[in-house]
Scaffold this motif. Structure first.
Motif, PDB file in Angstrom:
ATOM      1  N   PRO A 187       0.814  -1.218   0.000  1.00  0.00           N
ATOM      2  CA  PRO A 187       0.000   0.000   0.000  1.00  0.00           C
ATOM      3  C   PRO A 187       0.845   1.264   0.000  1.00  0.00           C
ATOM      4  N   GLN A 188       0.184   2.404  -0.121  1.00  0.00           N
ATOM      5  CA  GLN A 188       0.819   3.706   0.016  1.00  0.00           C
ATOM      6  C   GLN A 188       0.633   4.216   1.437  1.00  0.00           C
ATOM      7  N   VAL A 189       1.578   5.039   1.883  1.00  0.00           N
ATOM      8  CA  VAL A 189       1.473   5.675   3.195  1.00  0.00           C
ATOM      9  C   VAL A 189       1.550   7.181   2.995  1.00  0.00           C
ATOM     10  N   VAL A 190       0.546   7.891   3.477  1.00  0.00           N
ATOM     11  CA  VAL A 190       0.473   9.339   3.295  1.00  0.00           C
ATOM     12  C   VAL A 190       0.291  10.010   4.648  1.00  0.00           C
ATOM     13  N   TRP A 191       1.084  11.056   4.894  1.00  0.00           N
ATOM     14  CA  TRP A 191       0.909  11.888   6.083  1.00  0.00           C
ATOM     15  C   TRP A 191       0.157  13.148   5.699  1.00  0.00           C
ATOM     16  N   MET A 192      -0.798  13.575   6.552  1.00  0.00           N
ATOM     17  CA  MET A 192      -1.591  14.761   6.246  1.00  0.00           C
ATOM     18  C   MET A 192      -1.707  15.642   7.488  1.00  0.00           C
ATOM     19  N   ASP A 193      -1.902  16.948   7.240  1.00  0.00           N
ATOM     20  CA  ASP A 193      -2.147  17.867   8.345  1.00  0.00           C
ATOM     21  C   ASP A 193      -3.630  17.866   8.702  1.00  0.00           C
ATOM     22  N   SER A 194      -4.020  18.749   9.616  1.00  0.00           N
ATOM     23  CA  SER A 194      -5.407  18.755  10.108  1.00  0.00           C
ATOM     24  C   SER A 194      -6.417  19.145   9.036  1.00  0.00           C
ATOM     25  N   GLU A 195      -5.947  19.778   7.947  1.00  0.00           N
ATOM     26  CA  GLU A 195      -6.831  20.177   6.857  1.00  0.00           C
ATOM     27  C   GLU A 195      -6.836  19.175   5.707  1.00  0.00           C
ATOM     28  N   GLY A 196      -6.135  18.070   5.886  1.00  0.00           N
ATOM     29  CA  GLY A 196      -6.116  17.037   4.855  1.00  0.00           C
ATOM     30  C   GLY A 196      -5.092  17.247   3.767  1.00  0.00           C
ATOM     31  N   HIS A 197      -4.173  18.187   3.954  1.00  0.00           N
ATOM     32  CA  HIS A 197      -3.127  18.431   2.966  1.00  0.00           C
ATOM     33  C   HIS A 197      -1.970  17.458   3.194  1.00  0.00           C
ATOM     34  N   GLU A 229      -1.916  25.122  14.544  1.00  0.00           N
ATOM     35  CA  GLU A 229      -2.947  25.563  15.493  1.00  0.00           C
ATOM     36  C   GLU A 229      -3.525  24.400  16.287  1.00  0.00           C
ATOM     37  N   THR A 230      -3.605  23.244  15.655  1.00  0.00           N
ATOM     38  CA  THR A 230      -4.216  22.090  16.331  1.00  0.00           C
ATOM     39  C   THR A 230      -3.200  21.037  16.750  1.00  0.00           C
ATOM     40  N   ASN A 231      -2.035  21.011  16.064  1.00  0.00           N
ATOM     41  CA  ASN A 231      -1.047  19.945  16.293  1.00  0.00           C
ATOM     42  C   ASN A 231      -1.677  18.561  16.098  1.00  0.00           C
ATOM     43  N   ARG A 232      -2.560  18.471  15.114  1.00  0.00           N
ATOM     44  CA  ARG A 232      -3.220  17.204  14.792  1.00  0.00           C
ATOM     45  C   ARG A 232      -2.736  16.726  13.429  1.00  0.00           C
ATOM     46  N   PHE A 233      -2.346  15.453  13.372  1.00  0.00           N
ATOM     47  CA  PHE A 233      -1.796  14.904  12.137  1.00  0.00           C
ATOM     48  C   PHE A 233      -2.388  13.525  11.877  1.00  0.00           C
ATOM     49  N   ASN A 271      -9.224  -0.847  -3.133  1.00  0.00           N
ATOM     50  CA  ASN A 271     -10.127   0.207  -2.681  1.00  0.00           C
ATOM     51  C   ASN A 271     -10.282   0.160  -1.158  1.00  0.00           C
ATOM     52  N   GLU A 272      -9.145  -0.033  -0.485  1.00  0.00           N
ATOM     53  CA  GLU A 272      -9.133  -0.118   0.975  1.00  0.00           C
ATOM     54  C   GLU A 272      -8.286   1.010   1.542  1.00  0.00           C
ATOM     55  N   MET A 273      -8.719   1.555   2.678  1.00  0.00           N
ATOM     56  CA  MET A 273      -7.986   2.635   3.320  1.00  0.00           C
ATOM     57  C   MET A 273      -8.170   2.569   4.824  1.00  0.00           C
ATOM     58  N   LYS A 274      -7.079   2.758   5.562  1.00  0.00           N
ATOM     59  CA  LYS A 274      -7.136   2.848   7.013  1.00  0.00           C
ATOM     60  C   LYS A 274      -6.298   4.047   7.443  1.00  0.00           C
ATOM     61  N   GLU A 275      -6.758   4.754   8.463  1.00  0.00           N
ATOM     62  CA  GLU A 275      -6.020   5.920   8.916  1.00  0.00           C
ATOM     63  C   GLU A 275      -6.109   6.067  10.429  1.00  0.00           C
ATOM     64  N   THR A 276      -5.106   6.729  10.978  1.00  0.00           N
ATOM     65  CA  THR A 276      -5.046   7.013  12.413  1.00  0.00           C
ATOM     66  C   THR A 276      -4.677   8.480  12.594  1.00  0.00           C
ATOM     67  N   ILE A 277      -5.344   9.132  13.543  1.00  0.00           N
ATOM     68  CA  ILE A 277      -5.107  10.548  13.827  1.00  0.00           C
ATOM     69  C   ILE A 277      -4.409  10.664  15.179  1.00  0.00           C
ATOM     70  N   THR A 278      -3.411  11.539  15.249  1.00  0.00           N
ATOM     71  CA  THR A 278      -2.732  11.791  16.514  1.00  0.00           C
ATOM     72  C   THR A 278      -2.766  13.272  16.838  1.00  0.00           C
ATOM     73  N   ASN A 279      -2.945  13.581  18.096  1.00  0.00           N
ATOM     74  CA  ASN A 279      -2.892  14.955  18.591  1.00  0.00           C
ATOM     75  C   ASN A 279      -1.734  15.069  19.566  1.00  0.00           C
ATOM     76  N   ILE A 280      -0.891  16.069  19.388  1.00  0.00           N
ATOM     77  CA  ILE A 280       0.264  16.222  20.272  1.00  0.00           C
ATOM     78  C   ILE A 280       0.323  17.646  20.820  1.00  0.00           C
ATOM     79  N   PRO A 281      -0.721  18.081  21.525  1.00  0.00           N
ATOM     80  CA  PRO A 281      -0.720  19.442  22.059  1.00  0.00           C
ATOM     81  C   PRO A 281       0.416  19.651  23.043  1.00  0.00           C
ATOM     82  N   GLY A 282       1.155  20.763  22.852  1.00  0.00           N
ATOM     83  CA  GLY A 282       2.228  21.127  23.768  1.00  0.00           C
ATOM     84  C   GLY A 282       3.541  20.432  23.515  1.00  0.00           C
ATOM     85  N   GLU A 283       3.529  19.317  22.773  1.00  0.00           N
ATOM     86  CA  GLU A 283       4.763  18.567  22.606  1.00  0.00           C
ATOM     87  C   GLU A 283       5.716  19.208  21.611  1.00  0.00           C
TER      88      GLU A 283
END
Length: 262
Positions: free
Chosen positions: A159-169, A198-202, A212-224
């Protein structure tokens, strides 16, 4: 018979024996050439041993020793002849009802002298596997930001691995590291260095377009992302700030407390 017909009678249409072990079955064809007359139809035999169902398998007939050799392709329960040799268009078919009995023979209509030559029948399992939910690890401060690692196991195909910011970019990230286990399944791993937002969410997204399969995980690292290092030397304490300035007040207060201890 015409001259071209005699040519086919003399030379025959050679259907090579293909003996190929695929897990628990074999693919068999005739040892002797199959002979046909120009203008007539012919069947090129191919069978599975034991005669298990081929309905869910990948069946491919090719013409040996030519470019773009696909004569007939059956995959995902239907014929896929978009890349078929043009001269075979509309002149080939399998036997849909016979596939259940392990019969993967090809019927060739309106034989031409140009059809003369060796053919092969490939039958294989179409293996697919959907991997695990991505796991994100925080490696701490590196190269001017926070290093995050995303890992997912058990995929096939890769599969492909993609990193995105909180706005999906999509974020610029390192190359995707891959490993294969004893079952041939892929483990994928990819790192990214992130800066304060602003959110530190990735988000780490792992996708397999063919399935046609996709899985994703969101992480929040406020203050780190607001990280500092302390070096104590003969001249006193040196504090280096590696983050943004939005937490300046808190940092200054912390610095005062640390300075008092030293």
């Amino acid at each position: 018979a015409t001259n071209s017909g005699c040519k086919i009678l003399e030379q025959g249409i050679y259907h090579n024996l293909l003996l190929q072990k695929i897990q628990l079955f074999e693919v068999l064809g005739p040892v002797q050439p199959v002979v046909a007359v120009a203008g007539e139809d012919v069947v090129l035999p191919c069978y599975l041993k034991p005669n298990i169902s081929a309905v869910d398998l990948h069946v491919e007939w090719i013409r040996v020793q030519i470019d773009n050799p696909i004569v007939h392709l059956y995959r995902d329960h239907e014929d896929r002849n978009e890349n078929q040799v043009p001269s075979y268009r509309g002149r080939t078919s399998l036997f849909p009802e016979e596939l259940k009995k392990g019969n993967t023979s090809l019927k060739l209509y309106d034989v031409r002298s140009s059809d003369d030559g060796p053919y092969k029948c490939f039958t294989s399992l179409v293996s697919v596997a959907v991997g695990t939910q991505p796991v994100i690890s925080n490696e701490g401060y590196k190269e001017g930001g926070i290093s995050l690692v995303c890992e997912s196991k058990g995929w096939y195909p890769q599969p492909q691995v993609v990193w995105m910011d909180s706005e999906g970019h999509s974020l610029p990230a390192g190359h995707t590291e891959t490993q294969r286990d004893s079952m041939g399944l892929f483990t994928v791993r990819r790192r990214v260095i992130v800066q304060e937002t602003e959110t530190n969410r990735f988000t780490c997204r792992v996708l397999q377009q063919e399935l046609n399969e996709m899985k994703e995980t969101i992480t929040n690292i406020p203050g780190e992302l607001h990280i500092f290092s302390i070096n104590k030397g003969g001249g006193g304490v040196v504090v280096r700030w590696h983050g943004g300035f939005s937490q300046c007040l808190l940092f200054c207060l912390l610095f005062v407390l640390l300075d008092a201890q030293f």
